[in-house]
Design a protein around this motif. Structure first.
Motif, PDB file in Angstrom:
ATOM      1  N   ILE A  27      50.010  25.331  71.542  1.00  0.00           N
ATOM      2  CA  ILE A  27      49.618  24.234  72.432  1.00  0.00           C
ATOM      3  C   ILE A  27      50.727  23.189  72.572  1.00  0.00           C
ATOM      4  CG2 ILE A  27      47.942  22.371  72.789  1.00  0.00           C
ATOM      5  CD1 ILE A  27      45.926  24.151  71.205  1.00  0.00           C
ATOM      6  N   HIS A  28      51.362  22.816  71.490  1.00  0.00           N
ATOM      7  CA  HIS A  28      52.503  21.895  71.497  1.00  0.00           C
ATOM      8  C   HIS A  28      52.276  20.642  72.333  1.00  0.00           C
ATOM      9  CE1 HIS A  28      55.310  24.119  69.066  1.00  0.00           C
ATOM     10  NE2 HIS A  28      55.232  25.195  69.818  1.00  0.00           N
ATOM     11  N   GLY A  29      51.168  19.954  72.059  1.00  0.00           N
ATOM     12  CA  GLY A  29      50.976  18.650  72.664  1.00  0.00           C
ATOM     13  C   GLY A  29      50.704  18.645  74.152  1.00  0.00           C
ATOM     14  N   HIS A  30      50.148  19.729  74.687  1.00  0.00           N
ATOM     15  CA  HIS A  30      49.795  19.793  76.110  1.00  0.00           C
ATOM     16  C   HIS A  30      48.289  20.030  76.246  1.00  0.00           C
ATOM     17  CE1 HIS A  30      53.524  19.512  78.445  1.00  0.00           C
ATOM     18  NE2 HIS A  30      54.117  20.038  77.392  1.00  0.00           N
ATOM     19  N   PHE A  31      47.506  19.046  75.828  1.00  0.00           N
ATOM     20  CA  PHE A  31      46.054  19.216  75.804  1.00  0.00           C
ATOM     21  C   PHE A  31      45.417  19.084  77.185  1.00  0.00           C
ATOM     22  CE2 PHE A  31      47.213  18.032  71.459  1.00  0.00           C
ATOM     23  CZ  PHE A  31      46.608  19.067  70.771  1.00  0.00           C
ATOM     24  N   THR A  32      46.014  18.322  78.075  1.00  0.00           N
ATOM     25  CA  THR A  32      45.492  18.246  79.438  1.00  0.00           C
ATOM     26  C   THR A  32      45.605  19.587  80.139  1.00  0.00           C
ATOM     27  OG1 THR A  32      46.009  15.884  79.630  1.00  0.00           O
ATOM     28  CG2 THR A  32      45.722  17.111  81.682  1.00  0.00           C
ATOM     29  N   PRO A  45      31.611  24.531  75.961  1.00  0.00           N
ATOM     30  CA  PRO A  45      31.664  24.075  74.570  1.00  0.00           C
ATOM     31  C   PRO A  45      30.321  24.040  73.869  1.00  0.00           C
ATOM     32  CG  PRO A  45      31.938  22.227  76.088  1.00  0.00           C
ATOM     33  CD  PRO A  45      31.995  23.475  76.914  1.00  0.00           C
ATOM     34  N   MET A  46      29.242  24.210  74.602  1.00  0.00           N
ATOM     35  CA  MET A  46      27.921  24.240  73.978  1.00  0.00           C
ATOM     36  C   MET A  46      27.681  25.559  73.242  1.00  0.00           C
ATOM     37  SD  MET A  46      26.760  21.273  74.602  1.00  0.00           S
ATOM     38  CE  MET A  46      25.071  21.476  74.051  1.00  0.00           C
ATOM     39  N   VAL A  47      28.324  26.627  73.714  1.00  0.00           N
ATOM     40  CA  VAL A  47      28.092  27.936  73.088  1.00  0.00           C
ATOM     41  C   VAL A  47      29.379  28.687  72.760  1.00  0.00           C
ATOM     42  CG1 VAL A  47      25.812  28.247  74.114  1.00  0.00           C
ATOM     43  CG2 VAL A  47      27.839  29.021  75.370  1.00  0.00           C
ATOM     44  N   ASP A  48      30.475  28.364  73.429  1.00  0.00           N
ATOM     45  CA  ASP A  48      31.743  29.063  73.202  1.00  0.00           C
ATOM     46  C   ASP A  48      32.527  28.401  72.070  1.00  0.00           C
ATOM     47  OD1 ASP A  48      31.076  30.657  75.365  1.00  0.00           O
ATOM     48  OD2 ASP A  48      32.308  29.533  76.792  1.00  0.00           O
ATOM     49  N   ARG A  49      33.450  29.178  71.468  1.00  0.00           N
ATOM     50  CA  ARG A  49      34.348  28.641  70.441  1.00  0.00           C
ATOM     51  C   ARG A  49      35.787  28.948  70.842  1.00  0.00           C
ATOM     52  NH1 ARG A  49      31.467  31.106  65.013  1.00  0.00           N
ATOM     53  NH2 ARG A  49      32.207  33.032  66.008  1.00  0.00           N
ATOM     54  N   LEU A  50      36.683  28.003  70.531  1.00  0.00           N
ATOM     55  CA  LEU A  50      38.104  28.182  70.829  1.00  0.00           C
ATOM     56  C   LEU A  50      38.881  28.261  69.528  1.00  0.00           C
ATOM     57  CD1 LEU A  50      40.321  28.318  73.020  1.00  0.00           C
ATOM     58  CD2 LEU A  50      40.576  25.830  72.748  1.00  0.00           C
ATOM     59  N   PHE A  51      39.577  29.378  69.335  1.00  0.00           N
ATOM     60  CA  PHE A  51      40.419  29.581  68.160  1.00  0.00           C
ATOM     61  C   PHE A  51      41.887  29.465  68.570  1.00  0.00           C
ATOM     62  CE2 PHE A  51      36.426  31.656  67.182  1.00  0.00           C
ATOM     63  CZ  PHE A  51      36.189  31.226  65.884  1.00  0.00           C
ATOM     64  N   SER A  52      42.636  28.687  67.819  1.00  0.00           N
ATOM     65  CA  SER A  52      44.047  28.430  68.135  1.00  0.00           C
ATOM     66  C   SER A  52      44.953  29.064  67.089  1.00  0.00           C
ATOM     67  CB  SER A  52      44.291  26.913  68.179  1.00  0.00           C
ATOM     68  OG  SER A  52      45.664  26.615  68.055  1.00  0.00           O
ATOM     69  N   VAL A  53      46.062  29.646  67.555  1.00  0.00           N
ATOM     70  CA  VAL A  53      47.043  30.241  66.648  1.00  0.00           C
ATOM     71  C   VAL A  53      47.979  29.191  66.043  1.00  0.00           C
ATOM     72  CG1 VAL A  53      47.017  32.470  67.824  1.00  0.00           C
ATOM     73  CG2 VAL A  53      48.689  30.733  68.507  1.00  0.00           C
ATOM     74  N   GLY A  54      47.693  27.908  66.295  1.00  0.00           N
ATOM     75  CA  GLY A  54      48.476  26.853  65.670  1.00  0.00           C
ATOM     76  C   GLY A  54      49.616  26.347  66.528  1.00  0.00           C
ATOM     77  N   ASP A  55      50.475  25.522  65.917  1.00  0.00           N
ATOM     78  CA  ASP A  55      51.490  24.730  66.630  1.00  0.00           C
ATOM     79  C   ASP A  55      50.804  23.859  67.667  1.00  0.00           C
ATOM     80  OD1 ASP A  55      53.540  25.592  65.058  1.00  0.00           O
ATOM     81  OD2 ASP A  55      54.700  26.529  66.663  1.00  0.00           O
ATOM     82  N   LEU A  56      50.010  22.950  67.149  1.00  0.00           N
ATOM     83  CA  LEU A  56      49.232  22.040  67.985  1.00  0.00           C
ATOM     84  C   LEU A  56      50.089  20.913  68.542  1.00  0.00           C
ATOM     85  CD1 LEU A  56      46.136  21.683  65.617  1.00  0.00           C
ATOM     86  CD2 LEU A  56      46.520  23.388  67.407  1.00  0.00           C
ATOM     87  N   VAL A  66      45.860  15.170  69.303  1.00  0.00           N
ATOM     88  CA  VAL A  66      45.421  16.277  68.463  1.00  0.00           C
ATOM     89  C   VAL A  66      44.288  15.862  67.535  1.00  0.00           C
ATOM     90  CG1 VAL A  66      47.104  15.881  66.609  1.00  0.00           C
ATOM     91  CG2 VAL A  66      46.210  18.169  66.995  1.00  0.00           C
ATOM     92  N   LEU A  67      44.272  14.623  67.079  1.00  0.00           N
ATOM     93  CA  LEU A  67      43.206  14.191  66.173  1.00  0.00           C
ATOM     94  C   LEU A  67      41.858  14.249  66.864  1.00  0.00           C
ATOM     95  CD1 LEU A  67      44.785  11.178  64.228  1.00  0.00           C
ATOM     96  CD2 LEU A  67      44.687  13.604  63.596  1.00  0.00           C
ATOM     97  N   HIS A  68      41.828  13.903  68.145  1.00  0.00           N
ATOM     98  CA  HIS A  68      40.585  14.000  68.908  1.00  0.00           C
ATOM     99  C   HIS A  68      40.133  15.448  69.017  1.00  0.00           C
ATOM    100  CE1 HIS A  68      37.563  13.286  71.960  1.00  0.00           C
ATOM    101  NE2 HIS A  68      38.194  14.078  72.810  1.00  0.00           N
ATOM    102  N   TRP A  69      41.085  16.348  69.257  1.00  0.00           N
ATOM    103  CA  TRP A  69      40.738  17.768  69.380  1.00  0.00           C
ATOM    104  C   TRP A  69      40.274  18.350  68.052  1.00  0.00           C
ATOM    105  CZ3 TRP A  69      40.874  21.493  73.399  1.00  0.00           C
ATOM    106  CH2 TRP A  69      41.054  20.940  74.669  1.00  0.00           C
ATOM    107  N   LEU A  70      40.868  17.928  66.976  1.00  0.00           N
ATOM    108  CA  LEU A  70      40.476  18.454  65.663  1.00  0.00           C
ATOM    109  C   LEU A  70      39.059  18.023  65.281  1.00  0.00           C
ATOM    110  CD1 LEU A  70      43.795  18.077  63.638  1.00  0.00           C
ATOM    111  CD2 LEU A  70      42.706  20.200  64.400  1.00  0.00           C
ATOM    112  N   ASP A  71      38.540  17.006  65.956  1.00  0.00           N
ATOM    113  CA  ASP A  71      37.170  16.576  65.698  1.00  0.00           C
ATOM    114  C   ASP A  71      36.145  17.347  66.528  1.00  0.00           C
ATOM    115  OD1 ASP A  71      37.738  14.703  63.748  1.00  0.00           O
ATOM    116  OD2 ASP A  71      37.983  13.049  65.166  1.00  0.00           O
ATOM    117  N   LYS A  72      36.603  18.174  67.461  1.00  0.00           N
ATOM    118  CA  LYS A  72      35.680  18.949  68.294  1.00  0.00           C
ATOM    119  C   LYS A  72      35.077  20.077  67.453  1.00  0.00           C
ATOM    120  CE  LYS A  72      38.278  18.081  72.590  1.00  0.00           C
ATOM    121  NZ  LYS A  72      37.279  17.246  73.277  1.00  0.00           N
TER     122      LYS A  72
END
Length: 234
Positions: A27-32, A45-56, A66-72
Motif C-alpha cells: 500500500i505504501h501510504g496510498h489509502f485513498t 466492510p460489513m461482511v468482507d475482510r481485507l488482508f494486506s501483504v504489508g508495507d503499509l 495508517v493508524l486509522h486503517w489499523l483500527d478497522k
C-alpha cells in the motif's frame, strides 16, 4: 530502546462464511487509491475482510492515515519490511529507511513515533486463512522453507532470538523465489500470497502468488485485489 508487547507471530482466521476475503498488495501510504479500488470491487466492510501483504507506509503521501486503517475491524495486515522499520525505529538503519521513503516518520514527535511502534508491533509476521478450498498463507515477501508448517514452527518456537530475526528478515525481505522464478511452491497450503516485489501484473510461481502491482505508483501501477476463495482478481 522502547518496550514492545508480545504478540502472536502467526495469526489464523477461520473461514468467512458471510462475505469475501480479499488480499491486496503493498500500500505504501496510498489509502485513498486503495479505498477507490475497494469501492470499484464492491467491497462490503460489513461482511468482507481485507488482508494486506504489508508495507503499509513510506513513499506515499498518506502514511499517518495508517493508524486509522489499523483500527478497522475488517483490515488485517502482516508486517512488511517497511513496517518493521517502524517497530524498530530506535535501532534500525535510519539512513537506509530514509532513502526508501521513511523521512516522514523521522519528523514525528517521539511520543507519536512510540505510538506508531506500539501499533505496528501488533502486526503478525504471517497470516493463515481458512477457505472452503484449503488453507491460504500470507506473508510479505516469501516463505523461505519448503513447507508452511516448518515456517510456522520457526516463528512460534524459535531456537534463539538470533534465529528468529534471521527467519523474519527472510520472510520480509527475500526476493529469491521471484528472481529465480522458482516453481516448487510451499507445501501445506492451497496458495501463498506475497507482495514486496513490484510487478506489472500478478505472477504465480507454483502455488505462490505475487500481487504487488504497484498501486502506490499512481502513474504506472494499480492495486490488485485477489479473492481468496477463487484466487481470481476481485
Amino acid at each position: 530502546m522502547h518496550e514492545l508487547p508480545e504478540v502472536p507471530r502467526v495469526k489464523r482466521f477461520a473461514a468467512n462464511t458471510v462475505g469475501r476475503d480479499i488480499a491486496v498488495g503493498d500500500i505504501h501510504g496510498h489509502f485513498t487509491r486503495l479505498q477507490a479500488a475497494l469501492e470499484a470491487a464492491r467491497f462490503n466492510p460489513m461482511v468482507d475482510r481485507l488482508f494486506s501483504v504489508g508495507d503499509l507506509i513510506d513513499r506515499g503521501p498518506e502514511c499517518p492515515d495508517v493508524l486509522h486503517w489499523l483500527d478497522k475491524p475488517w483490515f488485517h495486515p502482516v508486517c512488511g519490511n517497511h513496517d518493521d522499520y517502524v517497530v524498530h525505529f530506535d535501532t534500525c538503519d535510519v539512513d537506509s529507511w530514509i532513502f526508501n521513503g521513511g523521512l516522514w516518520f523521522t519528523k514525528l514527535p517521539l511520543s507519536e513515533r512510540k505510538q506508531f511502534a506500539a501499533k505496528f508491533a501488533g502486526l503478525p509476521i504471517a497470516i493463515e486463512v481458512e477457505t472452503a478450498q484449503g488453507l491460504i498463507g500470507i506473508v510479505h515477501a516469501d516463505c523461505p522453507f519448503p513447507s508452511w508448517e516448518q515456517m510456522r514452527n520457526e516463528l512460534q518456537f524459535p531456537e534463539s532470538e538470533q534465529r528468529l530475526r534471521q527467519v523474519q528478515n527472510r520472510i520480509m525481505w527475500s526476493r529469491s523465489r521471484i528472481d529465480l522464478l522458482e516453481t516448487h511452491g510451499v507445501e501445506g497450503l492451497r496458495a501463498l500470497i506475497v507482495g514486496h516485489t513490484p510487478l506489472q501484473q500478478p505472477v504465480r510461481l507454483g502455488n505462490v502468488i505475487h500481487i504487488d502491482t504497484a498501486g502506490w505508483r499512481p502513474a504506472i501501477g494499480h492495486f490488485t485485489l485477489l479473492n481468496l476463495a477463487t484466487l481470481e482478481t476481485a
